[in-house]
Design a protein around this motif. Structure first.
Motif, mmCIF file in Angstrom:
data_model
loop_
_atom_site.group_PDB
_atom_site.id
_atom_site.type_symbol
_atom_site.label_atom_id
_atom_site.label_comp_id
_atom_site.label_asym_id
_atom_site.label_seq_id
_atom_site.Cartn_x
_atom_site.Cartn_y
_atom_site.Cartn_z
ATOM 1 N N ASN A 108 0.860 -1.177 0.000
ATOM 2 C CA ASN A 108 0.000 0.000 0.000
ATOM 3 C C ASN A 108 0.897 1.228 0.000
ATOM 4 O O ASN A 108 1.501 1.560 1.020
ATOM 5 C CB ASN A 108 -0.923 0.030 1.222
ATOM 6 N N GLN A 109 1.009 1.882 -1.140
ATOM 7 C CA GLN A 109 1.886 3.040 -1.300
ATOM 8 C C GLN A 109 3.297 2.689 -0.841
ATOM 9 O O GLN A 109 3.935 1.836 -1.428
ATOM 10 C CB GLN A 109 1.290 4.246 -0.558
ATOM 11 N N GLN A 110 3.779 3.307 0.236
ATOM 12 C CA GLN A 110 5.151 3.043 0.681
ATOM 13 C C GLN A 110 5.239 1.894 1.680
ATOM 14 O O GLN A 110 6.331 1.508 2.090
ATOM 15 C CB GLN A 110 5.750 4.310 1.316
ATOM 16 N N GLN A 111 4.111 1.355 2.101
ATOM 17 C CA GLN A 111 4.099 0.271 3.084
ATOM 18 C C GLN A 111 4.002 -1.078 2.370
ATOM 19 O O GLN A 111 3.232 -1.232 1.414
ATOM 20 C CB GLN A 111 2.925 0.428 4.054
ATOM 21 N N ALA A 112 4.784 -2.043 2.843
ATOM 22 C CA ALA A 112 4.733 -3.394 2.261
ATOM 23 C C ALA A 112 4.960 -4.415 3.362
ATOM 24 O O ALA A 112 5.777 -4.204 4.266
ATOM 25 C CB ALA A 112 5.787 -3.550 1.173
ATOM 26 N N ILE A 113 4.209 -5.496 3.302
ATOM 27 C CA ILE A 113 4.405 -6.601 4.244
ATOM 28 C C ILE A 113 4.424 -7.903 3.469
ATOM 29 O O ILE A 113 3.809 -8.030 2.405
ATOM 30 C CB ILE A 113 3.303 -6.653 5.332
ATOM 31 N N MET A 114 5.137 -8.871 3.983
ATOM 32 C CA MET A 114 5.183 -10.206 3.386
ATOM 33 C C MET A 114 4.360 -11.135 4.257
ATOM 34 O O MET A 114 4.597 -11.228 5.472
ATOM 35 C CB MET A 114 6.631 -10.694 3.311
ATOM 36 N N ILE A 115 3.382 -11.783 3.683
ATOM 37 C CA ILE A 115 2.667 -12.803 4.443
ATOM 38 C C ILE A 115 3.231 -14.159 4.016
ATOM 39 O O ILE A 115 3.345 -14.451 2.834
ATOM 40 C CB ILE A 115 1.135 -12.727 4.267
ATOM 41 N N GLU A 116 3.617 -14.961 4.989
ATOM 42 C CA GLU A 116 4.308 -16.221 4.709
ATOM 43 C C GLU A 116 3.363 -17.319 4.243
ATOM 44 O O GLU A 116 3.780 -18.284 3.613
ATOM 45 C CB GLU A 116 5.080 -16.682 5.953
ATOM 46 N N GLN A 117 2.088 -17.176 4.565
ATOM 47 C CA GLN A 117 1.059 -18.094 4.060
ATOM 48 C C GLN A 117 -0.249 -17.337 4.004
ATOM 49 O O GLN A 117 -0.411 -16.319 4.652
ATOM 50 C CB GLN A 117 0.936 -19.334 4.958
ATOM 51 N N GLY A 118 -1.173 -17.833 3.212
ATOM 52 C CA GLY A 118 -2.476 -17.172 3.134
ATOM 53 C C GLY A 118 -3.031 -17.050 1.734
ATOM 54 O O GLY A 118 -4.184 -16.678 1.555
ATOM 55 N N VAL A 119 -2.217 -17.374 0.708
ATOM 56 C CA VAL A 119 -2.709 -17.272 -0.662
ATOM 57 C C VAL A 119 -3.314 -18.603 -1.090
ATOM 58 O O VAL A 119 -2.645 -19.634 -1.051
ATOM 59 C CB VAL A 119 -1.583 -16.877 -1.636
ATOM 60 N N ILE A 120 -4.588 -18.558 -1.492
ATOM 61 C CA ILE A 120 -5.288 -19.770 -1.921
ATOM 62 C C ILE A 120 -6.101 -19.499 -3.185
ATOM 63 O O ILE A 120 -6.369 -18.348 -3.531
ATOM 64 C CB ILE A 120 -6.235 -20.318 -0.837
ATOM 65 N N ILE A 121 -6.458 -20.568 -3.860
ATOM 66 C CA ILE A 121 -7.516 -20.538 -4.864
ATOM 67 C C ILE A 121 -8.731 -21.142 -4.173
ATOM 68 O O ILE A 121 -8.681 -22.280 -3.697
ATOM 69 C CB ILE A 121 -7.135 -21.343 -6.115
ATOM 70 N N ALA A 122 -9.782 -20.371 -4.060
ATOM 71 C CA ALA A 122 -10.942 -20.822 -3.286
ATOM 72 C C ALA A 122 -11.707 -21.907 -4.028
ATOM 73 O O ALA A 122 -12.033 -21.761 -5.214
ATOM 74 C CB ALA A 122 -11.861 -19.651 -2.981
ATOM 75 N N GLN A 123 -11.985 -22.989 -3.324
ATOM 76 C CA GLN A 123 -12.796 -24.059 -3.896
ATOM 77 C C GLN A 123 -14.226 -23.565 -4.071
ATOM 78 O O GLN A 123 -14.759 -22.848 -3.216
ATOM 79 C CB GLN A 123 -12.773 -25.266 -2.955
ATOM 80 N N ALA A 124 -14.837 -23.912 -5.193
ATOM 81 C CA ALA A 124 -16.231 -23.535 -5.417
ATOM 82 C C ALA A 124 -17.085 -24.044 -4.264
ATOM 83 O O ALA A 124 -16.893 -25.161 -3.772
ATOM 84 C CB ALA A 124 -16.722 -24.105 -6.747
ATOM 85 N N HIS A 125 -18.021 -23.209 -3.812
ATOM 86 C CA HIS A 125 -18.808 -23.570 -2.633
ATOM 87 C C HIS A 125 -20.183 -22.918 -2.685
ATOM 88 O O HIS A 125 -20.401 -21.970 -3.438
ATOM 89 C CB HIS A 125 -18.076 -23.148 -1.346
ATOM 90 N N ILE A 126 -21.081 -23.461 -1.883
ATOM 91 C CA ILE A 126 -22.432 -22.914 -1.769
ATOM 92 C C ILE A 126 -22.679 -22.532 -0.317
ATOM 93 O O ILE A 126 -22.593 -23.381 0.579
ATOM 94 C CB ILE A 126 -23.528 -23.920 -2.183
ATOM 95 N N HIS A 127 -22.966 -21.261 -0.086
ATOM 96 C CA HIS A 127 -23.403 -20.807 1.234
ATOM 97 C C HIS A 127 -24.896 -21.092 1.366
ATOM 98 O O HIS A 127 -25.661 -20.859 0.422
ATOM 99 C CB HIS A 127 -23.187 -19.298 1.390
ATOM 100 N N MET A 128 -25.319 -21.578 2.526
ATOM 101 C CA MET A 128 -26.745 -21.797 2.744
ATOM 102 C C MET A 128 -27.053 -21.884 4.228
ATOM 103 O O MET A 128 -26.169 -22.138 5.052
ATOM 104 C CB MET A 128 -27.226 -23.064 2.025
#
Length: 196
Positions: A108-128
């Motif tokens: 974000n502009q001049q701020q940067a952070i590294m997240i070591e985990q957390g990136v996914i491709i979301a499995q298709a799902h149904i909320h109900m």
């Protein structure tokens, strides 16, 4: 085919970020809060005005929206196409299941952070809701197949049923899945059979 009678809307979920309180402060400054742009279909969820860039080893994607409210852990949901552009290899997971997932840099502009985990491709799902689950004769975490009406009709297998009375009935797919099936926002889906 054993098609369940009740149809439900299918929503296309573009790339987005959920942030923890700690990471929100690191990116936007002390005492930062998410400001609502508009409500999402799921109760209590909203699209925030705040956006970040996400950067991987091979590329960067700018202007990625943050969704609120804040979560216990930061999570980045992208498509397979996004992953190839960024040079990351996220697993296919349910939202919230981020253990040993891919890393990424948030900027974000001049701020940067590294997240070591957390990136996914979301499995298709149904909320109900529980009432919806009873009507459709399914249960929480069951895998089902869903046929989606479109110019190029497609059946999705291994769709996760997510049951909570905090939800409203809606299936979520990502942009790659939608593009492959010529699916527009608010297309209709129907459960056709369980998948195992």
């Amino acid at each position: 085919m054993n098609i369940k009678s009740k149809a439900f809307p299918v929503a296309i979920s573009a790339r987005h970020v959920h942030v923890s309180e700690e990471d929100l402060q690191a990116l936007f400054g002390p005492n930062a809060t998410l400001t609502k742009d508009f409500d999402l279909s799921q109760p209590g969820q909203f699209a925030a005005n705040e956006r970040v860039s996400i950067e991987g080893p091979k590329g960067i994607i700018h202007n990625v929206r943050i969704l609120g409210p804040v979560r216990a852990a930061t999570q980045v949901e992208i498509s397979r196409t996004d992953a190839m552009k960024l040079g990351v290899t996220p697993p296919l997971r349910q939202s919230g299941d981020i253990a040993n997932s891919a890393s990424i840099k948030l900027i974000n502009q001049q701020q940067a952070i590294m997240i070591e985990q957390g990136v996914i491709i979301a499995q298709a799902h149904i909320h109900m809701t529980e009432e919806d689950a009873q009507a459709l004769d399914v249960h929480n975490n069951e895998l089902v197949s869903v046929v989606v009406e479109s110019e190029r009709p497609v059946t999705f297998h291994g769709v996760v049923v997510r049951v909570s009375n905090d939800f409203c009935l809606e299936m979520h797919i990502d942009t790659d899945e939608a593009n492959a099936g010529f699916i527009q926002q608010q297309a209709q889906g129907r459960i056709v059979k369980t998948f195992s």
